[in-house]
Design a protein around this motif. Sequence first.
Motif, PDB file in Angstrom:
ATOM      1  N   LYS A 169     -84.585  -1.641   2.195  1.00  0.00           N
ATOM      2  CA  LYS A 169     -84.132  -0.962   0.975  1.00  0.00           C
ATOM      3  C   LYS A 169     -82.682  -1.321   0.673  1.00  0.00           C
ATOM      4  CE  LYS A 169     -87.041   3.155   1.434  1.00  0.00           C
ATOM      5  NZ  LYS A 169     -87.014   4.607   1.707  1.00  0.00           N
ATOM      6  N   THR A 170     -81.847  -1.362   1.710  1.00  0.00           N
ATOM      7  CA  THR A 170     -80.436  -1.702   1.507  1.00  0.00           C
ATOM      8  C   THR A 170     -80.305  -3.099   0.914  1.00  0.00           C
ATOM      9  OG1 THR A 170     -79.819  -0.303   3.383  1.00  0.00           O
ATOM     10  CG2 THR A 170     -78.203  -1.930   2.656  1.00  0.00           C
ATOM     11  N   TYR A 171     -81.077  -4.042   1.438  1.00  0.00           N
ATOM     12  CA  TYR A 171     -81.049  -5.408   0.890  1.00  0.00           C
ATOM     13  C   TYR A 171     -81.534  -5.420  -0.562  1.00  0.00           C
ATOM     14  CZ  TYR A 171     -82.350 -10.253   0.065  1.00  0.00           C
ATOM     15  OH  TYR A 171     -82.480 -11.497  -0.483  1.00  0.00           O
ATOM     16  N   LEU A 172     -82.641  -4.721  -0.840  1.00  0.00           N
ATOM     17  CA  LEU A 172     -83.201  -4.710  -2.190  1.00  0.00           C
ATOM     18  C   LEU A 172     -82.261  -4.031  -3.179  1.00  0.00           C
ATOM     19  CD1 LEU A 172     -86.896  -3.791  -1.281  1.00  0.00           C
ATOM     20  CD2 LEU A 172     -86.040  -6.028  -1.998  1.00  0.00           C
ATOM     21  N   GLU A 173     -81.556  -2.999  -2.736  1.00  0.00           N
ATOM     22  CA  GLU A 173     -80.626  -2.298  -3.622  1.00  0.00           C
ATOM     23  C   GLU A 173     -79.465  -3.195  -4.039  1.00  0.00           C
ATOM     24  OE1 GLU A 173     -79.581   1.090  -1.353  1.00  0.00           O
ATOM     25  OE2 GLU A 173     -81.450   2.175  -1.778  1.00  0.00           O
ATOM     26  N   ARG A 174     -79.090  -4.122  -3.174  1.00  0.00           N
ATOM     27  CA  ARG A 174     -78.000  -5.033  -3.521  1.00  0.00           C
ATOM     28  C   ARG A 174     -78.470  -6.138  -4.467  1.00  0.00           C
ATOM     29  NH1 ARG A 174     -76.892  -4.945   2.153  1.00  0.00           N
ATOM     30  NH2 ARG A 174     -77.613  -7.100   2.355  1.00  0.00           N
ATOM     31  N   ARG A 175     -79.762  -6.395  -4.520  1.00  0.00           N
ATOM     32  CA  ARG A 175     -80.263  -7.545  -5.248  1.00  0.00           C
ATOM     33  C   ARG A 175     -81.138  -7.206  -6.456  1.00  0.00           C
ATOM     34  NH1 ARG A 175     -79.084 -12.656  -4.816  1.00  0.00           N
ATOM     35  NH2 ARG A 175     -81.274 -13.278  -4.809  1.00  0.00           N
ATOM     36  N   MET A 180     -85.513  -8.940 -12.393  1.00  0.00           N
ATOM     37  CA  MET A 180     -86.267  -9.013 -13.646  1.00  0.00           C
ATOM     38  C   MET A 180     -86.328 -10.428 -14.202  1.00  0.00           C
ATOM     39  SD  MET A 180     -87.771  -6.266 -14.413  1.00  0.00           S
ATOM     40  CE  MET A 180     -88.177  -6.444 -16.138  1.00  0.00           C
ATOM     41  N   ASP A 181     -85.266 -11.186 -14.028  1.00  0.00           N
ATOM     42  CA  ASP A 181     -85.229 -12.546 -14.555  1.00  0.00           C
ATOM     43  C   ASP A 181     -85.499 -13.600 -13.476  1.00  0.00           C
ATOM     44  OD1 ASP A 181     -84.518 -11.661 -17.173  1.00  0.00           O
ATOM     45  OD2 ASP A 181     -82.461 -11.395 -16.492  1.00  0.00           O
ATOM     46  N   SER A 182     -85.951 -13.162 -12.299  1.00  0.00           N
ATOM     47  CA  SER A 182     -86.177 -14.093 -11.200  1.00  0.00           C
ATOM     48  C   SER A 182     -87.445 -14.909 -11.419  1.00  0.00           C
ATOM     49  CB  SER A 182     -86.294 -13.340  -9.871  1.00  0.00           C
ATOM     50  OG  SER A 182     -85.064 -12.772  -9.500  1.00  0.00           O
ATOM     51  N   SER A 183     -87.443 -16.113 -10.881  1.00  0.00           N
ATOM     52  CA  SER A 183     -88.643 -16.939 -10.881  1.00  0.00           C
ATOM     53  C   SER A 183     -89.557 -16.503  -9.745  1.00  0.00           C
ATOM     54  CB  SER A 183     -88.275 -18.411 -10.708  1.00  0.00           C
ATOM     55  OG  SER A 183     -87.665 -18.622  -9.439  1.00  0.00           O
ATOM     56  N   ARG A 184     -90.755 -17.039  -9.722  1.00  0.00           N
ATOM     57  CA  ARG A 184     -91.702 -16.707  -8.664  1.00  0.00           C
ATOM     58  C   ARG A 184     -91.146 -17.090  -7.296  1.00  0.00           C
ATOM     59  NH1 ARG A 184     -95.705 -19.429  -5.835  1.00  0.00           N
ATOM     60  NH2 ARG A 184     -97.676 -18.316  -5.462  1.00  0.00           N
ATOM     61  N   GLU A 185     -90.564 -18.284  -7.185  1.00  0.00           N
ATOM     62  CA  GLU A 185     -90.039 -18.750  -5.902  1.00  0.00           C
ATOM     63  C   GLU A 185     -88.865 -17.886  -5.436  1.00  0.00           C
ATOM     64  OE1 GLU A 185     -90.838 -20.635  -8.458  1.00  0.00           O
ATOM     65  OE2 GLU A 185     -92.663 -21.443  -7.547  1.00  0.00           O
ATOM     66  N   LEU A 188     -90.173 -14.613  -4.137  1.00  0.00           N
ATOM     67  CA  LEU A 188     -90.748 -14.786  -2.798  1.00  0.00           C
ATOM     68  C   LEU A 188     -89.657 -14.851  -1.730  1.00  0.00           C
ATOM     69  CD1 LEU A 188     -93.625 -17.344  -3.501  1.00  0.00           C
ATOM     70  CD2 LEU A 188     -93.893 -15.072  -2.487  1.00  0.00           C
ATOM     71  N   LYS A 189     -88.565 -15.545  -2.056  1.00  0.00           N
ATOM     72  CA  LYS A 189     -87.465 -15.652  -1.109  1.00  0.00           C
ATOM     73  C   LYS A 189     -86.868 -14.284  -0.805  1.00  0.00           C
ATOM     74  CE  LYS A 189     -83.374 -16.952  -2.391  1.00  0.00           C
ATOM     75  NZ  LYS A 189     -82.224 -17.751  -2.875  1.00  0.00           N
ATOM     76  N   ASP A 190     -86.642 -13.488  -1.854  1.00  0.00           N
ATOM     77  CA  ASP A 190     -86.081 -12.150  -1.637  1.00  0.00           C
ATOM     78  C   ASP A 190     -87.037 -11.272  -0.841  1.00  0.00           C
ATOM     79  OD1 ASP A 190     -83.499 -12.210  -2.879  1.00  0.00           O
ATOM     80  OD2 ASP A 190     -84.489 -12.316  -4.824  1.00  0.00           O
ATOM     81  N   ALA A 191     -88.351 -11.421  -1.076  1.00  0.00           N
ATOM     82  CA  ALA A 191     -89.330 -10.631  -0.330  1.00  0.00           C
ATOM     83  C   ALA A 191     -89.285 -10.972   1.153  1.00  0.00           C
ATOM     84  CB  ALA A 191     -90.731 -10.875  -0.886  1.00  0.00           C
ATOM     85  N   LEU A 192     -89.175 -12.258   1.478  1.00  0.00           N
ATOM     86  CA  LEU A 192     -89.132 -12.672   2.886  1.00  0.00           C
ATOM     87  C   LEU A 192     -87.827 -12.241   3.553  1.00  0.00           C
ATOM     88  CD1 LEU A 192     -90.728 -16.221   2.565  1.00  0.00           C
ATOM     89  CD2 LEU A 192     -91.738 -14.194   3.632  1.00  0.00           C
ATOM     90  N   PHE A 193     -86.714 -12.337   2.817  1.00  0.00           N
ATOM     91  CA  PHE A 193     -85.442 -11.883   3.378  1.00  0.00           C
ATOM     92  C   PHE A 193     -85.483 -10.376   3.653  1.00  0.00           C
ATOM     93  CE2 PHE A 193     -82.854 -15.620   1.600  1.00  0.00           C
ATOM     94  CZ  PHE A 193     -82.734 -16.184   2.861  1.00  0.00           C
ATOM     95  N   ALA A 194     -86.044  -9.601   2.700  1.00  0.00           N
ATOM     96  CA  ALA A 194     -86.135  -8.156   2.890  1.00  0.00           C
ATOM     97  C   ALA A 194     -87.048  -7.822   4.065  1.00  0.00           C
ATOM     98  CB  ALA A 194     -86.644  -7.492   1.615  1.00  0.00           C
ATOM     99  N   GLU A 241     -78.813 -17.416   4.019  1.00  0.00           N
ATOM    100  CA  GLU A 241     -78.818 -16.191   4.790  1.00  0.00           C
ATOM    101  C   GLU A 241     -78.743 -15.004   3.842  1.00  0.00           C
ATOM    102  OE1 GLU A 241     -79.237 -15.695   7.931  1.00  0.00           O
ATOM    103  OE2 GLU A 241     -79.301 -17.813   8.511  1.00  0.00           O
ATOM    104  N   ALA A 242     -79.344 -13.933   4.246  1.00  0.00           N
ATOM    105  CA  ALA A 242     -79.242 -12.710   3.462  1.00  0.00           C
ATOM    106  C   ALA A 242     -77.818 -12.183   3.532  1.00  0.00           C
ATOM    107  CB  ALA A 242     -80.216 -11.653   3.999  1.00  0.00           C
TER     108      ALA A 242
END
Length: 274
Positions: A169-175, A180-185, A188-194, A241-242
């Motif tokens: 959650k802390t990672y997602l709150e920062r990002r 909303m304007d992110s591409s699919r790739e 996916l990167k943010d999901a794996l980092f989280a 790196e995250a």
Amino acid sequence: MFRNQYDTDVTTWSPAGRLFQVEYAMEAVKQGSAAIGLRSKTHVILACVNKANSELSSHQKKIFKVDDHIGVAIAGLTADGRVLSRYMRTECINYAYSYESPLPVGRLVVQLADKAQVCTQRSWKRPYGVGLLVGGLDESGAHLYYNCPSGNYFEYQAFAIGSRSQAAKTYLERRFETFMDSSRESLLKDALFALRETLQGEKLTSSNCTVAVVGVGEAFHTLDKETIQALINEFEIAGEEAPAEVPDQAASDEPAAPEEGAAPAAEGAAPMDI
């Protein structure tokens, strides 16, 4: 101080205005393996950690396809998650048969919340001990909802549930403002980092995580292990790196100390697959 007197029945209120059986069901969600969801304008990503009870057993499935445009990730009691995902699948089929169009995501979530809420009013039913992240795409765009065992539901830009989900959650709150304007790739990167944040030092590989995608022109499907591992390798090779964690971040979702007179909580997860 009232817990032992009022926690045997889901229909009995404590003097403090609490339903302890519902709170226990929510605690089961906190002890389940982590599940993460995030969305952009065109895509929704669901990801979860695969956790086996022992080295000799396989992990339980945590992401289910409901329809071509809807999927669900669960944290908590897997058996309850299977029952609810099957209910959702039936509702989608019935709606498509009656109206010849896909069931809107918001309507399905309300029906699911109503089904969960009934279990907080009937003495012969226990609350479902599972939290669901419902991701889908309909005429109004991409949606991500969280359904709680209490019958509440909330729509999110990104959310994480389950064990050690606070780090994600802390990672997602920062990002989240960029999602909303992110591409699919990029999503996916943010999901794996989280997801990596919830592992607390354990190496993220394709064998200990599952990722699913639904988007414009892309039916809901789970990515195969080779694709997931290729994405993980790509991010690590690039040296990405995250962002560093905030120093004063709150501790992970650890249960509070038991109240006076309450039985001590057992260490670790409950003896059920969550």
